[in-house]
Design a protein around this motif. Structure first.
Motif, PDB file in Angstrom:
ATOM      1  N   SER A  38       0.831  -1.200   0.000  1.00 53.50           N
ATOM      2  CA  SER A  38       0.000   0.000   0.000  1.00 53.50           C
ATOM      3  C   SER A  38       0.865   1.249   0.000  1.00 53.50           C
ATOM      4  N   ASN A  39       0.639   2.119  -0.973  1.00 52.60           N
ATOM      5  CA  ASN A  39       1.350   3.395  -1.017  1.00 52.60           C
ATOM      6  C   ASN A  39       0.876   4.353   0.074  1.00 52.60           C
ATOM      7  N   ALA A  40      -0.231   4.017   0.712  1.00 58.02           N
ATOM      8  CA  ALA A  40      -0.740   4.865   1.791  1.00 58.02           C
ATOM      9  C   ALA A  40       0.100   4.750   3.056  1.00 58.02           C
ATOM     10  N   LEU A  41       0.810   3.648   3.208  1.00 58.50           N
ATOM     11  CA  LEU A  41       1.604   3.428   4.410  1.00 58.50           C
ATOM     12  C   LEU A  41       2.907   4.211   4.386  1.00 58.50           C
ATOM     13  N   LEU A  42       3.272   4.754   5.548  1.00 65.98           N
ATOM     14  CA  LEU A  42       4.547   5.433   5.729  1.00 65.98           C
ATOM     15  C   LEU A  42       5.573   4.452   6.296  1.00 65.98           C
ATOM     16  N   GLY A  43       6.830   4.882   6.387  1.00 74.76           N
ATOM     17  CA  GLY A  43       7.903   3.977   6.765  1.00 74.76           C
ATOM     18  C   GLY A  43       8.088   3.808   8.260  1.00 74.76           C
ATOM     19  N   VAL A  44       9.156   3.109   8.626  1.00 72.94           N
ATOM     20  CA  VAL A  44       9.505   2.862  10.019  1.00 72.94           C
ATOM     21  C   VAL A  44       9.724   4.190  10.737  1.00 72.94           C
ATOM     22  N   ASP A  45       9.274   4.249  11.975  1.00 72.53           N
ATOM     23  CA  ASP A  45       9.402   5.432  12.835  1.00 72.53           C
ATOM     24  C   ASP A  45       8.550   6.607  12.347  1.00 72.53           C
ATOM     25  N   GLU A  46       7.539   6.317  11.508  1.00 70.44           N
ATOM     26  CA  GLU A  46       6.561   7.313  11.092  1.00 70.44           C
ATOM     27  C   GLU A  46       5.172   6.806  11.481  1.00 70.44           C
ATOM     28  N   TYR A  47       4.353   7.700  12.002  1.00 69.95           N
ATOM     29  CA  TYR A  47       3.029   7.306  12.458  1.00 69.95           C
ATOM     30  C   TYR A  47       2.099   7.018  11.283  1.00 69.95           C
ATOM     31  N   ASN A  48       1.373   5.910  11.391  1.00 72.66           N
ATOM     32  CA  ASN A  48       0.338   5.543  10.434  1.00 72.66           C
ATOM     33  C   ASN A  48      -1.006   5.503  11.141  1.00 72.66           C
ATOM     34  N   LEU A  56      -4.576   4.071  11.397  1.00 78.26           N
ATOM     35  CA  LEU A  56      -5.395   2.931  11.011  1.00 78.26           C
ATOM     36  C   LEU A  56      -6.819   3.165  11.478  1.00 78.26           C
ATOM     37  N   GLU A  57      -7.791   2.857  10.612  1.00 80.65           N
ATOM     38  CA  GLU A  57      -9.189   3.027  10.956  1.00 80.65           C
ATOM     39  C   GLU A  57      -9.998   1.811  10.506  1.00 80.65           C
ATOM     40  N   TYR A  66      -9.205   1.789   6.517  1.00 79.01           N
ATOM     41  CA  TYR A  66      -8.521   2.982   6.029  1.00 79.01           C
ATOM     42  C   TYR A  66      -7.101   3.039   6.585  1.00 79.01           C
ATOM     43  N   ILE A  67      -6.190   3.564   5.757  1.00 79.93           N
ATOM     44  CA  ILE A  67      -4.816   3.826   6.186  1.00 79.93           C
ATOM     45  C   ILE A  67      -4.487   5.265   5.840  1.00 79.93           C
ATOM     46  N   GLY A  86      -6.106   7.912   6.158  1.00 75.46           N
ATOM     47  CA  GLY A  86      -7.219   8.595   5.520  1.00 75.46           C
ATOM     48  C   GLY A  86      -7.645   8.031   4.181  1.00 75.46           C
ATOM     49  N   SER A  87      -6.892   7.068   3.655  1.00 78.76           N
ATOM     50  CA  SER A  87      -7.214   6.476   2.351  1.00 78.76           C
ATOM     51  C   SER A  87      -7.933   5.146   2.543  1.00 78.76           C
ATOM     52  N   PHE A  88      -9.083   4.986   1.886  1.00 73.68           N
ATOM     53  CA  PHE A  88      -9.793   3.715   1.922  1.00 73.68           C
ATOM     54  C   PHE A  88      -8.950   2.660   1.214  1.00 73.68           C
ATOM     55  N   VAL A  89      -8.788   1.475   1.859  1.00 76.09           N
ATOM     56  CA  VAL A  89      -7.959   0.436   1.249  1.00 76.09           C
ATOM     57  C   VAL A  89      -8.735  -0.821   0.878  1.00 76.09           C
ATOM     58  N   THR A  90      -9.731  -1.199   1.689  1.00 77.13           N
ATOM     59  CA  THR A  90     -10.474  -2.403   1.349  1.00 77.13           C
ATOM     60  C   THR A  90     -11.689  -2.543   2.257  1.00 77.13           C
ATOM     61  N   SER A  91     -12.529  -3.538   1.966  1.00 74.68           N
ATOM     62  CA  SER A  91     -13.723  -3.800   2.767  1.00 74.68           C
ATOM     63  C   SER A  91     -14.126  -5.253   2.604  1.00 74.68           C
ATOM     64  N   PHE A  92     -15.007  -5.705   3.481  1.00 74.89           N
ATOM     65  CA  PHE A  92     -15.606  -7.028   3.316  1.00 74.89           C
ATOM     66  C   PHE A  92     -16.845  -7.128   4.193  1.00 74.89           C
ATOM     67  N   TYR A  93     -17.614  -8.171   3.968  1.00 74.45           N
ATOM     68  CA  TYR A  93     -18.758  -8.491   4.822  1.00 74.45           C
ATOM     69  C   TYR A  93     -18.469  -9.799   5.524  1.00 74.45           C
ATOM     70  N   ASP A  94     -18.686  -9.821   6.837  1.00 70.72           N
ATOM     71  CA  ASP A  94     -18.487 -11.048   7.612  1.00 70.72           C
ATOM     72  C   ASP A  94     -19.238 -10.885   8.936  1.00 70.72           C
ATOM     73  N   ASN A  95     -20.210 -11.730   9.174  1.00 69.76           N
ATOM     74  CA  ASN A  95     -21.021 -11.612  10.394  1.00 69.76           C
ATOM     75  C   ASN A  95     -20.629 -12.648  11.443  1.00 69.76           C
ATOM     76  N   THR A  96     -19.361 -13.047  11.445  1.00 70.08           N
ATOM     77  CA  THR A  96     -18.897 -14.051  12.397  1.00 70.08           C
ATOM     78  C   THR A  96     -19.092 -13.607  13.837  1.00 70.08           C
ATOM     79  N   PHE A  97     -18.764 -12.336  14.132  1.00 69.49           N
ATOM     80  CA  PHE A  97     -18.828 -11.836  15.504  1.00 69.49           C
ATOM     81  C   PHE A  97     -19.807 -10.667  15.597  1.00 69.49           C
ATOM     82  N   ASP A  98     -20.611 -10.647  16.646  1.00 71.05           N
ATOM     83  CA  ASP A  98     -21.522  -9.528  16.877  1.00 71.05           C
ATOM     84  C   ASP A  98     -20.792  -8.346  17.497  1.00 71.05           C
ATOM     85  N   TYR A  99     -19.931  -8.602  18.473  1.00 70.61           N
ATOM     86  CA  TYR A  99     -19.138  -7.569  19.124  1.00 70.61           C
ATOM     87  C   TYR A  99     -17.986  -8.246  19.855  1.00 70.61           C
TER      88      TYR A  99
END
Length: 244
Positions: free
Chosen positions: A150-160, A162-163, A174-175, A177-190
């Motif tokens: 992912s080009n959204a990620l910064l290097g070592v010793d730089e804050y990233n 994650l959302e 998100y990484i 501020g950039s959306f990276v991926t999604s999925f649906y999975d109802n394995t866990f409620d909380y």
């Protein structure tokens, strides 16, 4: 009592492709758990052992996992029961001689069944998402080992930053501020949440935020009904005790 630390036992690796379309568009405006690490409040544990050193330091949460082979999860002192939430953190990897270090978020953690999701990144600017269910791992991605460049990620010793946003079984990631991926999975409620460190990893986190949505009228009415039932049960018990 909920324990705030645990080591994962990982058994089987599977591969499942991700769906890359954004799924969640609503806002999460209600703060549920907000930690800025400006002082030691007990929101995250202080740990000093041979393999782990975790503490609030210089307005950050410093984490050091010295075990060379096993990952480690440190959980927030927050018994999450939210089904819809926006989880956010700013975290960086520290300098290290090992090339295998990784760090990220653990959420929907089910302590009793060794189950959770993990959203993590490594020093090579790659991220991956894993579902751990009863100790077995599903890599939520198509590349080898689940790692995605992912080009959204910064290097070592730089804050990233994650959302994770989730609602009704949908998940958006998100990484910085950039959306990276999604999925649906109802394995866990909380489930509970915290930080996840790979073997021989040092990291720092600037904050750990959890936001949710305003409860719907149906949820409010359900809560009020549950409270009435509880009060009636208590009153019935009091009358039984008086008649005994």
């Amino acid at each position: 009592m909920h324990r705030h630390i645990w080591t994962f036992a990982i058994a089987i690796l599977l591969v499942t492709p991700l769906v890359g379309q954004q799924r969640i568009y609503g806002s999460f405006d209600v703060p549920a758990f907000v930690e800025d690490f400006n002082e030691t409040k007990g929101s995250f544990p202080t740990i000093t052992t041979i393999e782990n050193y975790y503490t609030v330091d210089d307005s950050t949460y410093f984490m050091n996992r010295s075990n060379p082979t096993q990952p480690f999860a440190v959980m927030a002192n927050y018994p999450n029961e939210l089904r819809s939430f926006h989880l956010s953190t700013s975290i960086k990897l520290g300098p290290s001689e090992t090339k295998e270090q990784m760090v990220g978020l653990i959420f929907m953690s089910q302590r009793d069944s060794n189950s959770a999701y993990v959203f993590e990144f490594n020093r090579n600017k790659r991220y991956r998402i894993r579902r751990i269910r009863n100790g077995k791992v599903t890599m939520m991605g198509e590349s080898v080992g689940g790692w995605v460049k992912s080009n959204a990620l910064l290097g070592v010793d730089e804050y990233n930053k994650l959302e994770v946003k989730t609602a009704n079984g949908d998940y958006d990631f998100y990484i910085n501020g950039s959306f990276v991926t999604s999925f649906y999975d109802n394995t866990f409620d909380y489930g509970n949440m915290g930080f996840f460190l790979g073997p021989a990893t040092k990291a720092r986190a600037e904050y750990f935020y959890v936001y949710t949505t305003e409860p719907s009228m149906a949820e409010v009415e359900k809560t009020e009904n549950e409270l009435r039932i509880e009060q009636l049960e208590q009153e019935n018990q009091r009358l039984k005790d008086e008649l005994a």
